[in-house]
Design a protein around this motif. Structure first.
Motif, PDB file in Angstrom:
ATOM      1  N   ASP A 124       0.828  -1.213   0.000  1.00 50.79           N
ATOM      2  CA  ASP A 124       0.000   0.000   0.000  1.00 50.79           C
ATOM      3  C   ASP A 124       0.860   1.259   0.000  1.00 50.79           C
ATOM      4  O   ASP A 124       0.534   2.251  -0.672  1.00 50.79           O
ATOM      5  N   THR A 125       1.966   1.216   0.740  1.00 50.75           N
ATOM      6  CA  THR A 125       2.880   2.366   0.785  1.00 50.75           C
ATOM      7  C   THR A 125       3.542   2.581  -0.564  1.00 50.75           C
ATOM      8  O   THR A 125       3.676   3.721  -1.030  1.00 50.75           O
ATOM      9  N   TYR A 126       3.969   1.492  -1.206  1.00 50.27           N
ATOM     10  CA  TYR A 126       4.579   1.596  -2.535  1.00 50.27           C
ATOM     11  C   TYR A 126       3.592   2.217  -3.531  1.00 50.27           C
ATOM     12  O   TYR A 126       3.960   3.079  -4.339  1.00 50.27           O
ATOM     13  N   ILE A 127       2.350   1.753  -3.485  1.00 51.36           N
ATOM     14  CA  ILE A 127       1.333   2.259  -4.410  1.00 51.36           C
ATOM     15  C   ILE A 127       1.072   3.736  -4.162  1.00 51.36           C
ATOM     16  O   ILE A 127       1.000   4.537  -5.108  1.00 51.36           O
ATOM     17  N   GLU A 128       0.936   4.125  -2.914  1.00 55.85           N
ATOM     18  CA  GLU A 128       0.694   5.527  -2.582  1.00 55.85           C
ATOM     19  C   GLU A 128       1.834   6.407  -3.081  1.00 55.85           C
ATOM     20  O   GLU A 128       1.602   7.480  -3.663  1.00 55.85           O
ATOM     21  N   ALA A 129       3.074   5.953  -2.877  1.00 57.18           N
ATOM     22  CA  ALA A 129       4.235   6.725  -3.330  1.00 57.18           C
ATOM     23  C   ALA A 129       4.227   6.876  -4.847  1.00 57.18           C
ATOM     24  O   ALA A 129       4.473   7.964  -5.379  1.00 57.18           O
ATOM     25  N   PHE A 130       3.928   5.774  -5.556  1.00 56.72           N
ATOM     26  CA  PHE A 130       3.908   5.839  -7.016  1.00 56.72           C
ATOM     27  C   PHE A 130       2.802   6.764  -7.514  1.00 56.72           C
ATOM     28  O   PHE A 130       3.035   7.616  -8.380  1.00 56.72           O
ATOM     29  N   VAL A 131       1.594   6.586  -6.988  1.00 60.14           N
ATOM     30  CA  VAL A 131       0.453   7.395  -7.426  1.00 60.14           C
ATOM     31  C   VAL A 131       0.744   8.882  -7.229  1.00 60.14           C
ATOM     32  O   VAL A 131       0.471   9.714  -8.115  1.00 60.14           O
ATOM     33  N   ASN A 132       1.311   9.231  -6.090  1.00 54.51           N
ATOM     34  CA  ASN A 132       1.611  10.640  -5.796  1.00 54.51           C
ATOM     35  C   ASN A 132       2.676  11.199  -6.728  1.00 54.51           C
ATOM     36  O   ASN A 132       2.531  12.295  -7.286  1.00 54.51           O
ATOM     37  N   ARG A 133       3.772  10.454  -6.924  1.00 55.15           N
ATOM     38  CA  ARG A 133       4.863  10.958  -7.767  1.00 55.15           C
ATOM     39  C   ARG A 133       4.462  10.970  -9.234  1.00 55.15           C
ATOM     40  O   ARG A 133       4.890  11.859  -9.993  1.00 55.15           O
ATOM     41  N   TYR A 134       3.653  10.014  -9.655  1.00 57.43           N
ATOM     42  CA  TYR A 134       3.190   9.979 -11.045  1.00 57.43           C
ATOM     43  C   TYR A 134       2.381  11.236 -11.365  1.00 57.43           C
ATOM     44  O   TYR A 134       2.549  11.846 -12.424  1.00 57.43           O
ATOM     45  N   GLU A 135       1.542  11.645 -10.433  1.00 55.32           N
ATOM     46  CA  GLU A 135       0.745  12.855 -10.633  1.00 55.32           C
ATOM     47  C   GLU A 135       1.624  14.094 -10.607  1.00 55.32           C
ATOM     48  O   GLU A 135       1.458  15.004 -11.439  1.00 55.32           O
ATOM     49  N   VAL A 136       2.577  14.143  -9.691  1.00 55.63           N
ATOM     50  CA  VAL A 136       3.481  15.298  -9.600  1.00 55.63           C
ATOM     51  C   VAL A 136       4.224  15.509 -10.909  1.00 55.63           C
ATOM     52  O   VAL A 136       4.448  16.641 -11.347  1.00 55.63           O
ATOM     53  N   HIS A 137       4.590  14.426 -11.572  1.00 56.29           N
ATOM     54  CA  HIS A 137       5.376  14.514 -12.800  1.00 56.29           C
ATOM     55  C   HIS A 137       4.507  14.530 -14.053  1.00 56.29           C
ATOM     56  O   HIS A 137       5.007  14.278 -15.163  1.00 56.29           O
ATOM     57  N   GLY A 138       3.222  14.848 -13.898  1.00 57.08           N
ATOM     58  CA  GLY A 138       2.382  15.083 -15.068  1.00 57.08           C
ATOM     59  C   GLY A 138       1.397  14.005 -15.428  1.00 57.08           C
ATOM     60  O   GLY A 138       0.607  14.164 -16.365  1.00 57.08           O
ATOM     61  N   GLY A 139       1.418  12.883 -14.721  1.00 59.06           N
ATOM     62  CA  GLY A 139       0.468  11.817 -15.018  1.00 59.06           C
ATOM     63  C   GLY A 139      -0.897  12.096 -14.415  1.00 59.06           C
ATOM     64  O   GLY A 139      -1.048  12.964 -13.553  1.00 59.06           O
ATOM     65  N   PRO A 140      -1.914  11.365 -14.849  1.00 63.22           N
ATOM     66  CA  PRO A 140      -3.247  11.526 -14.258  1.00 63.22           C
ATOM     67  C   PRO A 140      -3.270  10.961 -12.842  1.00 63.22           C
ATOM     68  O   PRO A 140      -2.432  10.136 -12.481  1.00 63.22           O
ATOM     69  N   ARG A 141      -4.236  11.410 -12.063  1.00 59.70           N
ATOM     70  CA  ARG A 141      -4.394  10.883 -10.717  1.00 59.70           C
ATOM     71  C   ARG A 141      -5.014   9.495 -10.789  1.00 59.70           C
ATOM     72  O   ARG A 141      -6.131   9.329 -11.279  1.00 59.70           O
ATOM     73  N   LEU A 142      -4.295   8.490 -10.319  1.00 61.66           N
ATOM     74  CA  LEU A 142      -4.787   7.116 -10.344  1.00 61.66           C
ATOM     75  C   LEU A 142      -5.459   6.767  -9.019  1.00 61.66           C
ATOM     76  O   LEU A 142      -5.135   7.342  -7.979  1.00 61.66           O
ATOM     77  N   THR A 143      -6.368   5.835  -9.063  1.00 65.42           N
ATOM     78  CA  THR A 143      -7.048   5.366  -7.861  1.00 65.42           C
ATOM     79  C   THR A 143      -6.243   4.232  -7.238  1.00 65.42           C
ATOM     80  O   THR A 143      -6.083   3.177  -7.876  1.00 65.42           O
ATOM     81  N   PRO A 144      -5.727   4.400  -6.034  1.00 58.30           N
ATOM     82  CA  PRO A 144      -4.877   3.365  -5.431  1.00 58.30           C
ATOM     83  C   PRO A 144      -5.518   1.984  -5.370  1.00 58.30           C
ATOM     84  O   PRO A 144      -4.843   0.974  -5.599  1.00 58.30           O
ATOM     85  N   ASP A 145      -6.818   1.917  -5.088  1.00 64.42           N
ATOM     86  CA  ASP A 145      -7.478   0.611  -5.000  1.00 64.42           C
ATOM     87  C   ASP A 145      -7.494  -0.109  -6.345  1.00 64.42           C
ATOM     88  O   ASP A 145      -7.382  -1.343  -6.399  1.00 64.42           O
ATOM     89  N   VAL A 146      -7.642   0.651  -7.431  1.00 62.50           N
ATOM     90  CA  VAL A 146      -7.614   0.036  -8.761  1.00 62.50           C
ATOM     91  C   VAL A 146      -6.202  -0.449  -9.079  1.00 62.50           C
ATOM     92  O   VAL A 146      -6.011  -1.552  -9.605  1.00 62.50           O
TER      93      VAL A 146
END
Length: 257
Positions: A124-146
């Motif tokens: 869960d921590t890995y996913i949260e870190a990825f989702v946050n950094r992906y958005e910071v660098h221009g990616g769309p906001r992903l849903t962690p549960d998905v």
């Protein structure tokens, strides 16, 4: 079913169950010997095969979860150095699988050679870190549960790949040898065999995917996908229970009606 022939699939899974619970039991969690686990795993993995094409489509259908990526970014495909000022730099190689793919799929293939204890405890921590950094660098906001659902299902698909590799593992280390191996650090499974790491990788990933399945509730995750995505979102009828699928077992053989 949209995967391989159900009888062939089940035969591989039954063989894998015996390998983990009997032949190489010392290398896997004790619960693989329990009938309740074996039934749950066989049922879920047979369902996974039945929805094979649908799951591949689902992982690629939403463009937000698809991007260019490295298909096998384990640590052995990374290298590190320091520049003239001592700053740590990082690079990657082995771009044979680079291309457009499912992001969560590629995330799992970064993690599948990591220690299972770390992945289970920190996913869960890995996913949260990825989702946050992906958005910071221009990616769309992903849903962690998905993302998590896609990762767990990808891990189960990876498990199926390792199941198919077990016969080759037994060529590299015989059942007689496995019977005397007490842990994964035994040189017969820990070191390269004929210059290849195939045996070590198979055992490691099979163990890791089994643990993810059991400890992060893979059977329930797959059933949730069937009910919430396949049935409710797509308007399809759930397939028959592929674990039974008119099976009649007699004297060690399996007949499919």
């Amino acid at each position: 079913p949209t995967g391989e022939n159900p009888a062939a699939c089940r035969s591989k899974l039954v063989f894998a169950t015996r390998f983990m619970a009997e032949t190489a039991a010392a290398l896997f969690p004790p619960y693989v010997c329990e009938e309740s686990f074996q039934r749950r795993w066989l049922d879920a993995m047979t369902k996974l095969n039945a929805y094979s094409a649908e799951l591949r489509y689902w992982k690629m259908k939403d463009a937000d979860y698809v991007a260019l990526g490295h298909g096998n970014l384990n640590t052995d495909n990374a290298y590190f150095w320091r520049d003239r000022l001592g700053t740590l730099e990082c690079g990657i190689f082995d771009f044979g699988g680079f291309g457009v793919s499912s992001l969560p799929h590629n995330l799992w293939w970064m993690l599948n050679m990591a220690e299972a204890d770390q992945v289970v405890a920190n996913l869960d921590t890995y996913i949260e870190a990825f989702v946050n950094r992906y958005e910071v660098h221009g990616g769309p906001r992903l849903t962690p549960d998905v993302v998590k659902m896609m990762i767990i299902i990808t891990a189960m698909q990876n498990c199926m790949v390792m199941v198919a590799a077990i016969p080759n593992s037994l060529k590299m280390c015989s059942a007689k040898e496995f019977a005397t191996i007490k842990d994964r650090h035994d040189p017969r499974v820990a070191e390269n065999v004929d210059g290849k790491s195939t045996l070590r990788s198979c055992i490691h990933v099979l163990n890791g995917t089994i643990r993810l399945f059991e400890e992060l509730h893979g059977a329930e995750v797959l059933e949730e996908w069937i009910q919430e995505v396949y049935v409710k979102q797509w308007g399809c009828f759930a397939k028959e229970n592929m674990a039974t699928y008119n099976i009649v077992e007699q004297e060690g053989t399996t007949r499919w009606g």
